[in-house]
Scaffold this active site. Structure first.
Site, short mmCIF file in Angstrom:
data_model
loop_
_atom_site.label_atom_id
_atom_site.label_comp_id
_atom_site.label_asym_id
_atom_site.label_seq_id
_atom_site.Cartn_x
_atom_site.Cartn_y
_atom_site.Cartn_z
N LYS A 22 3.60 16.42 50.77
CA LYS A 22 3.57 16.27 52.23
C LYS A 22 2.18 16.57 52.77
O LYS A 22 1.62 15.81 53.57
CB LYS A 22 4.59 17.21 52.88
CG LYS A 22 4.49 17.25 54.42
CD LYS A 22 5.43 18.28 55.01
CE LYS A 22 4.84 19.66 55.07
NZ LYS A 22 3.97 19.87 56.25
N ASN A 23 1.61 17.70 52.32
CA ASN A 23 0.33 18.14 52.87
C ASN A 23 -0.85 17.29 52.41
O ASN A 23 -1.96 17.45 52.92
CB ASN A 23 0.09 19.60 52.52
CG ASN A 23 1.02 20.53 53.28
OD1 ASN A 23 1.53 20.18 54.34
ND2 ASN A 23 1.25 21.71 52.74
N CYS A 116 5.39 24.28 63.11
CA CYS A 116 6.07 25.55 62.92
C CYS A 116 5.35 26.68 63.64
O CYS A 116 4.12 26.77 63.61
CB CYS A 116 6.17 25.90 61.43
SG CYS A 116 7.31 24.84 60.51
N ARG A 121 -2.84 28.74 65.08
CA ARG A 121 -3.68 27.90 64.23
C ARG A 121 -4.61 27.13 65.16
O ARG A 121 -4.42 25.94 65.42
CB ARG A 121 -2.81 26.97 63.38
CG ARG A 121 -2.02 27.73 62.34
CD ARG A 121 -1.20 26.83 61.46
NE ARG A 121 0.02 26.42 62.12
CZ ARG A 121 0.95 25.66 61.55
NH1 ARG A 121 0.78 25.22 60.33
NH2 ARG A 121 2.04 25.33 62.20
N PRO A 122 -5.59 27.83 65.71
CA PRO A 122 -6.41 27.24 66.77
C PRO A 122 -7.24 26.08 66.28
O PRO A 122 -7.55 25.94 65.10
CB PRO A 122 -7.30 28.41 67.22
CG PRO A 122 -7.36 29.31 66.03
CD PRO A 122 -6.03 29.20 65.36
N LEU A 125 -12.18 25.65 65.20
CA LEU A 125 -13.04 25.27 64.08
C LEU A 125 -13.25 23.76 64.03
O LEU A 125 -14.34 23.28 63.73
CB LEU A 125 -12.45 25.76 62.75
CG LEU A 125 -12.33 27.27 62.57
CD1 LEU A 125 -11.72 27.58 61.21
CD2 LEU A 125 -13.70 27.94 62.69
N ASP A 304 2.19 29.25 51.94
CA ASP A 304 3.38 28.41 52.02
C ASP A 304 4.43 28.78 50.98
O ASP A 304 5.55 28.25 51.02
CB ASP A 304 3.00 26.93 51.85
CG ASP A 304 2.51 26.30 53.14
OD1 ASP A 304 2.54 26.98 54.18
OD2 ASP A 304 2.11 25.12 53.12
N ARG A 396 11.55 18.58 57.45
CA ARG A 396 10.15 18.23 57.69
C ARG A 396 9.33 18.25 56.42
O ARG A 396 8.31 17.57 56.33
CB ARG A 396 9.53 19.20 58.71
CG ARG A 396 10.02 19.05 60.13
CD ARG A 396 9.29 19.99 61.09
NE ARG A 396 7.85 19.96 60.81
CZ ARG A 396 7.14 21.03 60.44
NH1 ARG A 396 7.71 22.19 60.29
NH2 ARG A 396 5.86 20.90 60.21
#
Length: 418
Positions: A22-23, A116, A121-122, A125, A304, A396
């Protein structure tokens, strides 16, 4: 909304296969926007996040077609640079289209993403990197907008080896003039897969898998066919399933190097892990021991896999300590495991687990994707029935996980909530 029922205390035995990552698929789908031709992806898992990303590409004008595990994306018709809020909120990875759009069109407007709720998780960057490339960045009304042209060769130092920022900046740099150097880049296997995909389209990128990546800009990218790498987190989940059920499972379609941190910890815990060219066998029937685990960026132990390994440690008598260094809010599954009788105390980013020789089935809720997987694993060990609600989170990231687990002897069923 559907639910899962798991009836535990039964060792798993047999062979199970891992789906495509998925990632890895999600950033590669976003990168297909860089190609004005056709992209063919094979080994694509059937997941909700993949469907959402396909919708996002179609909103931007791409044509997307699926045939079993093959995804065909035609980016020649892309004619929009804005991704609206209703699609962005469904998935964190929606932000990855921004780098591709900036590279191809020098303009992108993307709503802040969802996903999620495991911690902040800004996008800072990502946006800081885009600015270093010469793009003007504006944030207002829940949107991030980038506009402008590149300054040419640039060197960008990431404050943290963020996977998403590394992927987004790689894509943003591909069609820009000069050479862009990313330092302190993420090293995950998915980064390497993205580099391989882009290079097969005609990009000139080297260094993925190391902490410095060099991207030499090219003028165009061509059509490509690419096989997605296996999902290392799904593989790790099945490895823990074998251990927590005290079973014996052979997992095929695994890249050993990608799951080495999980292999090392399972061996430390006392599970037998045998490696072959065709896959990995995990035997959990021996005496298992508590362990101390700390999540780290790759090649460290993956965040994860933290909820899944916590479920396993809860089933092992003795005291284990688990430290979460990546996401500050990734212990939401603790309360649900406690409903099943787990003895877990949380102090900041540290969880102290006093394992037991039995857990009890209970009605629990998946608070996020990997938390849902952890509850399935706990259910495999627990006495009685475990009812897991909010399995939309699980959908998901796991392709028909209940069917796969059934194939190796798990007593797990799925039903619709009325």
């Amino acid at each position: 909304m559907d639910y899962l029922v798991v009836r535990g205390s039964k060792p798993l035995k047999g062979q199970i296969s891992v789906s495509g990552s998925k990632n890895s698929t999600l950033p590669i789908m976003a990168a297909s926007l860089l190609c004005s031709g056709e992209v063919v992806l094979t080994g694509v898992p059937d997941l909700e996040d993949i469907k959402v990303m396909a919708q996002a590409l179609e909103i931007l004008g791409a044509k997307v077609k699926r045939e079993k595990d093959v995804l065909i994306i035609d980016g020649s018709t892309v004619n929009k640079i804005e991704l609206p809020e209703e699609i962005s909120r469904k998935m964190r990875a929606s932000n990855l289209v921004m780098g591709a759009l900036l590279s191809r069109f020098h303009h992108a407007r993307v709503a802040y993403p969802g996903g999620c709720a495991i911690g902040t998780r800004p996008m800072d960057l990502h946006l800081k990197g885009f600015q270093s490339m010469g793009f003007t960045i504006k944030e207002e009304f829940g949107f991030m907008e980038g506009l402008g042209s590149s300054l040419g060769s640039q060197e960008i130092l990431l404050d943290f080896p963020s996977v998403g920022a590394t992927e987004n900046l790689m894509m943003a740099a591909v069609l820009l003039p000069g050479t862009t150097i990313l330092r302190n880049a993420a090293r995950e296997p998915e980064i390497v897969d993205l580099q391989n995909f882009l290079n097969r389209m005609g990009a000139k990128i080297r260094g993925a898998g190391l902490d410095t990546i060099r991207i030499e800009g090219v003028s165009r990218l061509g059509s490509v066919e690419h096989a997605v790498i296996p999902d290392r987190i799904e593989a790790g989940t099945f490895m823990v399933a074998a251990a927590i059920s005290r079973g014996e499972v052979f997992i095929e379609n695994v890249v050993l190097e990608h799951v080495q941190p999980v292999v090392s910890k399972l061996r430390e815990i006392g599970a037998e892990v045998l490696t072959y060219n065709s896959g990995i066998k995990v035997v959990g029937g021996g005496r298992l021991r508590p362990a101390d685990i700390k999540t780290m960026p790759y090649p460290g132990f993956p965040t994860d896999m933290q909820p899944q390994i916590m479920a396993l440690l809860s089933s092992i008598v003795g005291t284990s300590v688990l430290v979460e260094t990546i996401f500050e809010n990734r212990f939401m599954h603790v309360q649900e495991l406690r409903r099943m009788g787990a003895d877990i105390k949380v102090e900041g980013r540290v969880a102290i687990i006093k394992g037991k020789n039995r857990l009890e089935g209970a009605s629990v809720e998946a608070t996020d994707l990997r938390a849902g997987a952890a509850l399935i694993l706990a259910g495999l060990f627990a006495d009685g029935e475990t009812h897991i609600n909010r399995i939309d989170h699980i959908d998901r990231g796991y392709d028909k996980i209940h069917v796969k687990l059934q194939s190796i002897g798990a007593d797990i069923t799925r039903g619709p909530r009325t």
